[in-house]
Design an enzyme around this catalytic site. Sequence first.
Site, mmCIF file in Angstrom:
data_model
loop_
_atom_site.group_PDB
_atom_site.id
_atom_site.type_symbol
_atom_site.label_atom_id
_atom_site.label_comp_id
_atom_site.label_asym_id
_atom_site.label_seq_id
_atom_site.Cartn_x
_atom_site.Cartn_y
_atom_site.Cartn_z
ATOM 1 N N GLY A 103 0.832 -1.272 -0.258
ATOM 2 C CA GLY A 103 -0.154 -0.206 0.015
ATOM 3 C C GLY A 103 0.913 1.167 -0.187
ATOM 4 O O GLY A 103 0.302 2.310 -0.248
ATOM 5 N N LYS A 124 9.843 1.519 0.609
ATOM 6 C CA LYS A 124 8.868 1.766 1.583
ATOM 7 C C LYS A 124 8.501 3.196 1.683
ATOM 8 O O LYS A 124 9.372 4.080 2.154
ATOM 9 C CB LYS A 124 9.111 1.045 2.899
ATOM 10 C CG LYS A 124 8.094 0.916 3.808
ATOM 11 C CD LYS A 124 8.263 -0.216 4.835
ATOM 12 C CE LYS A 124 7.611 -0.178 6.267
ATOM 13 N NZ LYS A 124 8.009 -1.480 7.074
ATOM 14 N N ASP A 136 -2.244 6.854 3.085
ATOM 15 C CA ASP A 136 -1.618 8.027 1.893
ATOM 16 C C ASP A 136 -0.255 7.408 1.183
ATOM 17 O O ASP A 136 0.263 8.241 0.383
ATOM 18 C CB ASP A 136 -1.358 9.105 2.866
ATOM 19 C CG ASP A 136 -0.213 8.877 3.979
ATOM 20 O OD1 ASP A 136 0.540 7.551 4.033
ATOM 21 O OD2 ASP A 136 -0.012 9.766 4.670
ATOM 22 N N GLY A 137 -0.096 6.156 1.649
ATOM 23 C CA GLY A 137 1.279 5.734 0.763
ATOM 24 C C GLY A 137 2.318 6.196 1.181
ATOM 25 O O GLY A 137 3.519 5.783 0.577
ATOM 26 N N ARG A 188 15.017 -1.100 1.036
ATOM 27 C CA ARG A 188 15.553 -1.869 1.636
ATOM 28 C C ARG A 188 15.792 -3.229 0.515
ATOM 29 O O ARG A 188 15.335 -3.176 -0.267
ATOM 30 C CB ARG A 188 14.521 -2.607 2.944
ATOM 31 C CG ARG A 188 13.355 -3.224 2.312
ATOM 32 C CD ARG A 188 12.715 -3.526 3.736
ATOM 33 N NE ARG A 188 11.171 -4.329 3.261
ATOM 34 C CZ ARG A 188 10.244 -4.114 3.916
ATOM 35 N NH1 ARG A 188 10.370 -3.720 5.191
ATOM 36 N NH2 ARG A 188 9.132 -4.735 3.345
ATOM 37 N N ASP A 264 1.441 -11.571 7.129
ATOM 38 C CA ASP A 264 1.993 -10.676 5.983
ATOM 39 C C ASP A 264 3.342 -10.213 6.298
ATOM 40 O O ASP A 264 3.883 -9.607 5.572
ATOM 41 C CB ASP A 264 0.972 -9.753 5.526
ATOM 42 C CG ASP A 264 0.474 -8.865 6.728
ATOM 43 O OD1 ASP A 264 -0.306 -9.298 7.542
ATOM 44 O OD2 ASP A 264 0.744 -7.643 6.813
ATOM 45 N N ASN A 265 3.416 -10.416 7.528
ATOM 46 C CA ASN A 265 4.841 -10.115 8.069
ATOM 47 C C ASN A 265 5.908 -11.238 8.495
ATOM 48 O O ASN A 265 6.664 -11.119 9.343
ATOM 49 C CB ASN A 265 4.743 -9.011 9.516
ATOM 50 C CG ASN A 265 4.230 -7.779 8.968
ATOM 51 O OD1 ASN A 265 4.147 -7.345 7.925
ATOM 52 N ND2 ASN A 265 3.593 -6.899 9.938
ATOM 53 N N ASP A 274 9.737 -6.302 8.120
ATOM 54 C CA ASP A 274 8.785 -5.333 8.554
ATOM 55 C C ASP A 274 8.798 -4.743 9.917
ATOM 56 O O ASP A 274 8.288 -5.246 10.800
ATOM 57 C CB ASP A 274 7.150 -5.481 8.120
ATOM 58 C CG ASP A 274 6.976 -5.491 6.650
ATOM 59 O OD1 ASP A 274 7.684 -4.674 5.850
ATOM 60 O OD2 ASP A 274 5.660 -5.786 6.397
HETATM 61 P P1 AMP Z 1 2.309 -3.048 8.117
HETATM 62 O O1 AMP Z 1 1.740 -3.037 9.385
HETATM 63 O O2 AMP Z 1 3.414 -2.196 7.632
HETATM 64 O O3 AMP Z 1 2.937 -4.358 7.994
HETATM 65 O O4 AMP Z 1 1.320 -2.913 6.944
HETATM 66 C C1 AMP Z 1 0.116 -3.443 6.756
HETATM 67 C C2 AMP Z 1 -0.416 -2.956 5.468
HETATM 68 O O5 AMP Z 1 -1.062 -1.585 5.471
HETATM 69 C C3 AMP Z 1 0.121 -3.152 4.177
HETATM 70 O O6 AMP Z 1 -0.515 -3.561 3.279
HETATM 71 C C4 AMP Z 1 0.743 -1.910 3.931
HETATM 72 O O7 AMP Z 1 1.075 -1.608 2.800
HETATM 73 C C5 AMP Z 1 -0.293 -1.058 4.588
HETATM 74 N N1 AMP Z 1 0.134 0.299 4.927
HETATM 75 C C6 AMP Z 1 0.661 0.876 5.867
HETATM 76 N N2 AMP Z 1 0.874 2.242 5.988
HETATM 77 C C7 AMP Z 1 0.254 2.616 4.994
HETATM 78 C C8 AMP Z 1 0.139 3.847 4.532
HETATM 79 N N3 AMP Z 1 0.609 4.965 5.125
HETATM 80 N N4 AMP Z 1 -0.282 4.027 3.387
HETATM 81 C C9 AMP Z 1 -1.145 2.779 2.600
HETATM 82 N N5 AMP Z 1 -0.962 1.731 3.079
HETATM 83 C C10 AMP Z 1 -0.193 1.634 4.272
HETATM 84 MG MG MG Z 2 4.000 -5.681 6.503
#
Ligand code: AMP
Ligand code: MG
Length: 502
Positions: A103, A124, A136-137, A188, A264-265, A274
Site C-alpha cells: 500500500g 517503503k 496515504d502511501g 531495503r 503478511d509479516n 517489517d
Molecule cells: P504493516 O503494518 O506495515 O505490515 O502494513 C500492513 C498493511 O498496511 C500493508 O498492506 C501496508 O502496505 C499498508 N499500509 C501501512 N501504512 C500505509 C500507508 N501509510 N499508506 C498505505 N498503506 C499502508
Molecule cells: Mg507489513
Amino acid sequence: MSGSSNDPAVPTPSLPAFGFESTLADEVPGVTLPWQGAHAPDPRVLILNDGLARSLALDPASLRTPEGAGVLSGSIPPAETATVAMAYAGHQFGNFQPLLGDGRALLLGELRDDRGSRVDLHLKGSGATPFSRGGDGRAVVGAMLREYLISEAMHALNIPTTRSLAVVTTGEQVLREGGPQLGAVLARVASSHLRVGTFEFAARREGLAQTLADYAVARHYPELVERAPEDRYLAFFEAVVEAQAALVAQWMSVGFVHGVMNTDNTTISGETIDYGPCAFLDAYDPATVFSSIDHGGRYAYGNQPAVLGWNLARFGETLLPLVNSTPDTAITALTAVLDTYGDRYRHHYAAAMALKLGLADDAMDAALVDDLHRLLTDHRADWTLTFRALAENLRGNSEPFDALVPPDASRNWLERWRTAVSVRAQDFSSVADDMDRVNPAYIPRNHLVDAALNAATEGDLEPFERLLDVVTSPFDRRDNWSDYALPAPENFSAGFQTFCGT
Ligand code: AMP
Ligand code: MG
C-alpha cells in the site's frame, strides 16, 4: 511515462546503473501489479549503507546524486525494469484480510548480492498504490530511520533480516497524528518479499499457488527443485517451518519483540521483515508488549513462538491442494510437519541458550534455563546485561551479576551453572570470551533509539549515526560507549510504547 528520452531539449538524466532483473513479475505476474512511485519534490539521500551498496555492485556515489536519490525515492523510474507493487493477503491480529498488498511500497527490481544470490530492492513510503486502502502511501523520516537502525542492528547480531540500503527524504511534509513530519522512503534489500500472506493471496486464485510455490522453491530452497511433485511442496513447507523456527529462536535469545507478527509479516525466506513497533526487552518479562496497537498482548515477547506456529499453520493451509489432491491425505501430511515445529523451536532456542551461557549443547539442561528465566523475572533483571555479567562472573568479578540479582537469590543457580560450565572447560576465562562473542553488549535500547530519532526528526543526525555505529558492532565493548550499554531509566521503560504504520 515521461518522453524525455525522445525529446532532445530534455537531457536524459544519468541514472545509476542498477542491472535490475524482474523474475517475480515475469514468472508470477499474478502477485504483482506494474506501478510507479509518486513524485517527490526534492529527494535527498539522508543515509546510505555504503557497504551494502558495494556488496550489490552499486556505486554509492551515484546513488547519492539527485538521480540516484530520485530512483531510491520511487520518484524516477529505474531504466532497466518495470517496477511493481506486490499483492498479498494476511491474517492481521488473527483476522483474515483477503487483500492487503504494497500500500506504500514498490519492488524496484532484483539484484545479485556478493554471493551471487538474488535479492529484492524494495521501497517503503514511495506513494499510494491500488492496495493503499485509504492510506496515504507515505512514510516519515523517524519511522524509516527506525527500521534502518533496527534491521542493521539485527544483521550485526547475526539474525536473518532484511537490510537497509538508504533512507531518502522526499522534500514533502506528511500529515501524521502528532502534526506534519518530513516524508521519507526506505530502500531495503531482502532475499525476497514473499510472505505467508503472498501464499494466502495466491491460494484463493486458480493455479496461482503452484506457480508461486514453484518460484519460491527455486529461489529460496533450490535443493528441492528436483524433488518429485508429491513431496516437493511438503518439503518446501518443512523448509519454511525450519527457517522460521530458527529465526524466532534467535529473536527470543536476543530479547527482540517484533510487535506485529501478522502472517503478511512472516517471510518464506526466514528473514525478519517489517520493522514497525518492534523493540528489545530490557527487564526480562515474557508478558512484555511495546506496541500501542497490541491491546490483547497477542504479540507479547513470550507469545512469539506460539504465534509463529499459528502463522505456519495458515501457511500450510495454502499448500493443501499442492501436497495432495485428496484433502485428508494432504492435511495429515502437512499436520505431521507442522507438529515438528515445537521441537524444532525448542532445539534452536536451547542451542542459542547453550551458547549464551557458555555451555556445551549436551550440558544444557532445560531446568537451568527455566530457573534463570524465573530469577530474572522475579528481579526484573535486564536480559542483555545478564549474559555479559555472567561472563564477568566467570572472570572472577561477581559484582555486575550481583547488581542484577541479589546474591542470596542467585547463589544456588550460579553454583549449578558454574558446575555445568566446568563440564565443558576448566579455563573459565576462555569460556567467558566465547560468551562475549555471542552476547551483545549493545542493543538498540528504547530510550536511545527514541532520543536519536527525535534528534534526527529535528534535523540532527549525529546521535543516530553514533547509535548506528554502536549497535552495528554489538559485541565489541568499548570504554567510550559505556552509556550505550545502560538500561533505560526505570521511569522511561514503565510507560514506553511503540507506534506502527507511520
Ligand atoms: P504493516 O503494518 O506495515 O505490515 O502494513 C500492513 C498493511 O498496511 C500493508 O498492506 C501496508 O502496505 C499498508 N499500509 C501501512 N501504512 C500505509 C500507508 N501509510 N499508506 C498505505 N498503506 C499502508
Ligand atoms: Mg507489513
